[in-house]
Design an enzyme around this catalytic site. Structure first.
Site, PDB file in Angstrom:
ATOM      1  N   LYS A  54     -64.184-108.419 -25.302  1.00 54.16           N
ATOM      2  CA  LYS A  54     -64.975-108.398 -26.544  1.00 54.16           C
ATOM      3  C   LYS A  54     -64.061-108.561 -27.762  1.00 54.16           C
ATOM      4  CE  LYS A  54     -68.443-105.350 -24.442  1.00 54.16           C
ATOM      5  NZ  LYS A  54     -69.101-104.014 -24.497  1.00 54.16           N
ATOM      6  N   ALA A  69     -65.005-102.579 -27.459  1.00 56.33           N
ATOM      7  CA  ALA A  69     -65.160-101.403 -26.586  1.00 56.33           C
ATOM      8  C   ALA A  69     -66.233-101.629 -25.550  1.00 56.33           C
ATOM      9  CB  ALA A  69     -65.492-100.177 -27.428  1.00 56.33           C
ATOM     10  N   ASP A  70     -66.122-100.887 -24.452  1.00 58.01           N
ATOM     11  CA  ASP A  70     -67.152-100.913 -23.428  1.00 58.01           C
ATOM     12  C   ASP A  70     -67.218 -99.549 -22.748  1.00 58.01           C
ATOM     13  OD1 ASP A  70     -69.062-102.768 -21.945  1.00 58.01           O
ATOM     14  OD2 ASP A  70     -68.016-101.743 -20.309  1.00 58.01           O
ATOM     15  N   GLN A  71     -68.395 -99.265 -22.202  1.00 60.96           N
ATOM     16  CA  GLN A  71     -68.574 -97.988 -21.511  1.00 60.96           C
ATOM     17  C   GLN A  71     -69.496 -98.231 -20.331  1.00 60.96           C
ATOM     18  OE1 GLN A  71     -70.891 -95.127 -23.655  1.00 60.96           O
ATOM     19  NE2 GLN A  71     -69.462 -93.477 -23.172  1.00 60.96           N
ATOM     20  N   GLY A 106     -63.535 -98.096 -22.179  1.00 58.50           N
ATOM     21  CA  GLY A 106     -62.358 -98.907 -22.478  1.00 58.50           C
ATOM     22  C   GLY A 106     -62.456 -99.402 -23.905  1.00 58.50           C
TER      23      GLY A 106
END
Ligand SMILES: Nc1nc2c(ncn2[C@@H]2O[C@H](COP(=O)(O)OP(=O)(O)OP(=O)(O)O)[C@@H](O)[C@H]2O)c(=O)[nH]1
Length: 193
Positions: A54, A69-71, A106
């Site tokens: 991203k 960010a990612d979750q 992350g």
């Protein structure tokens, strides 16, 4: 001092705004499903990889520091993404109740199309064994959070009633580990030192 948040997440935006930071929003257009479907490796590493993708997607077309960010939710080695419907969210909460799952996060920063920083977070979410009646009431009241949040809950809101114990960074539960991000921003001159 400014930077770009490559996210459409209302929660990530609120976390950074509430901390008094100056930034722009420019969501990344990344095909997350392409990376998540059939993935069998470390789930935390996947969240970091998605955060990087991203950040890179926006950094390749914008000047300055870009944060991505990612979750994802990990339950007994399985990877869960956001539910696609309230019914799916309810079925998942029924499966998770009385057991422990992890929110794996992350986050990455990119400048000029290169990753300059990355961070992985893991929050241990011990969900209480709530009743069917509680679950029905929760689903009736939770609204959009059932599908906009990876676990189907807003831990800072009604979702707190789902848990008996949580270990990990509060902000990371909400989607962005704020203190490590602030340290990185200061190191890159994008937040006041
Ligand atoms: N408000 C709130 N949001 C949560 C909570 N737990 C997870 N989330 C949100 O769940 C979403 C996880 O999905 P992601 O794929 O990481 O991000 P997204 O919302 O699709 O947004 P992008 O960054 O544009 O991909 C994020 O927006 C998180 O902020 C919580 O307890 N409270």
């Amino acid at each position: 001092m400014s930077f770009i948040l490559a996210s459409g997440s209302a929660s990530r935006r609120a976390i950074l705004e509430n901390a008094g930071l100056d930034f722009e929003i420019d969501p990344a257009d990344v095909d997350e499903d392409a990376l998540k479907t059939g993935y069998s490796g470390d789930i935390g590493a996947l969240a970091v990889r998605l955060g990087e993708e991203k950040a890179l997607a926006v950094s390749r077309r914008r000047e300055g520091l870009v944060l991505g960010a990612d979750q994802v939710l990990e339950f007994e080695g399985r990877l869960f993404d956001k539910a696609r419907s309230a019914e799916e969210a309810e079925a998942r909460l029924r499966e998770l109740r009385g057991r422990t799952h992890w929110l794996k996060g992350g986050v990455a920063a990119a400048v000029g199309g290169e990753i300059v920083w990355r961070h992985e977070s893991a929050c241990r979410m011990v969900m209480r064994d709530f009743s069917d009646a509680f679950l029905a009431d929760y689903v009736a009241r939770a609204g959009d959070m059932l599908t906009s949040s990876v676990g189907g809950y807003a831990y800072e809101g009604l979702g707190a009633q789902l848990f008996s114990e949580v270990e990990g960074d509060y902000f990371a539960v909400l989607g962005l580990p704020l203190l490590p991000v602030l340290g990185m921003l200061r190191d890159h001159g994008a937040a006041p030192a």
